[in-house]
Design a protein around this motif. Structure first.
Motif, PDB file in Angstrom:
ATOM      1  N   ARG A  70       4.968   3.375   2.539  1.00 32.53           N
ATOM      2  CA  ARG A  70       4.688   2.929   1.823  1.00 32.53           C
ATOM      3  C   ARG A  70       3.943   1.156   3.044  1.00 32.53           C
ATOM      4  NH1 ARG A  70       6.843  -2.310   0.751  1.00 32.53           N
ATOM      5  NH2 ARG A  70       7.225  -2.965  -0.733  1.00 32.53           N
ATOM      6  N   ALA A  71       3.342   0.810   3.276  1.00 31.83           N
ATOM      7  CA  ALA A  71       2.354  -0.599   4.073  1.00 31.83           C
ATOM      8  C   ALA A  71       2.975  -2.162   3.226  1.00 31.83           C
ATOM      9  CB  ALA A  71       1.486  -0.346   4.753  1.00 31.83           C
ATOM     10  N   PHE A  78       4.098  -4.644   7.732  1.00 28.71           N
ATOM     11  CA  PHE A  78       3.030  -5.153   8.323  1.00 28.71           C
ATOM     12  C   PHE A  78       2.942  -6.317   9.416  1.00 28.71           C
ATOM     13  CE2 PHE A  78      -0.055  -0.829   9.049  1.00 28.71           C
ATOM     14  CZ  PHE A  78       0.941  -0.456   8.903  1.00 28.71           C
ATOM     15  N   ASP A 119       9.015  -2.892   4.982  1.00 25.73           N
ATOM     16  CA  ASP A 119       8.230  -1.709   5.759  1.00 25.73           C
ATOM     17  C   ASP A 119       6.847  -3.190   5.948  1.00 25.73           C
ATOM     18  OD1 ASP A 119       9.420   0.345   4.495  1.00 25.73           O
ATOM     19  OD2 ASP A 119       8.549  -0.545   2.163  1.00 25.73           O
ATOM     20  N   PHE A 147      -3.515   4.193  -2.976  1.00 25.95           N
ATOM     21  CA  PHE A 147      -2.753   3.213  -3.860  1.00 25.95           C
ATOM     22  C   PHE A 147      -2.194   1.577  -3.530  1.00 25.95           C
ATOM     23  CE2 PHE A 147      -0.717   1.293  -7.678  1.00 25.95           C
ATOM     24  CZ  PHE A 147      -1.904   2.027  -8.659  1.00 25.95           C
ATOM     25  N   ALA A 148      -2.591   0.456  -4.272  1.00 26.02           N
ATOM     26  CA  ALA A 148      -2.437  -0.577  -3.340  1.00 26.02           C
ATOM     27  C   ALA A 148      -1.730  -1.651  -4.993  1.00 26.02           C
ATOM     28  CB  ALA A 148      -3.770  -1.606  -2.729  1.00 26.02           C
ATOM     29  N   LEU A 190       0.382  -1.114  -0.210  1.00 30.95           N
ATOM     30  CA  LEU A 190       0.031  -0.054  -0.113  1.00 30.95           C
ATOM     31  C   LEU A 190       1.096   1.122  -0.064  1.00 30.95           C
ATOM     32  CD1 LEU A 190      -3.047  -1.025   2.823  1.00 30.95           C
ATOM     33  CD2 LEU A 190      -2.515  -1.054   0.514  1.00 30.95           C
TER      34      LEU A 190
END
Lengths: 100, 100
Positions: free
Chosen positions: A90-91, B53, B51, A55-56, A8
């Motif tokens: 960013r994730a 999760f 990054d 955004f993804a 993401l």
């Protein structure tokens, strides 16, 4: 079992719709040139949820080796060169899915 | 066209593997009770990326109405009641995908 990669993005302030369109154009080339991609979807956030990024990208691959092949592919690295200057945040998660 | 909902979670410090197993157990019930879910996958981060999760949920639905039906479904709300106390951070995107 397969592997699903999610990234993401939150764009920096001032990033334009045209710049995001360029990102979409670049990403759309990847399934045709990276054979490890069993599935590939991406898009702009629709603005209907909470805690949203902008955004993804979702990439479905077979396993860790296929993920590394995608990540390190020169065409993918080239697209990352377009994305990185636009990024504020960013994730990401890579997880195992039940289907191949 | 369809809609893909992504939620990434970062767990609070001290959340145990058993607590995450409870989340997985609860989530696994949802496709059987929420007919709007055309696809549903979730899982723990594999620890192979940047990054990252800790956990991801991906829900595929038809459109905005189906997304709202999923989001507001009592069984989903019940699962959120299990997840929320464990959360340090959440990142989400809803985007349009090319396939129905």
């Amino acid at each position: 079992m397969a592997l699903r990669h999610i990234a993401l993005f939150r764009w920096s302030e001032g990033v334009t719709s045209e710049q995001v369109a360029r990102v979409e154009e670049e990403l759309s080339r990847l399934p045709g040139v990276i054979p490890q991609l069993d599935g590939y979807s991406f898009g702009r956030d629709l603005g209907i949820g909470a805690d949203t990024f902008d955004f993804a990208v979702v990439a479905d691959v077979a396993d860790e080796d296929a993920f590394a092949a995608y990540r390190d592919h020169p065409e993918h690295q080239e697209v990352l060169g377009v994305i990185r200057p636009l990024l504020a945040e960013r994730a990401s998660v890579q997880f195992r899915t039940g289907t191949a």
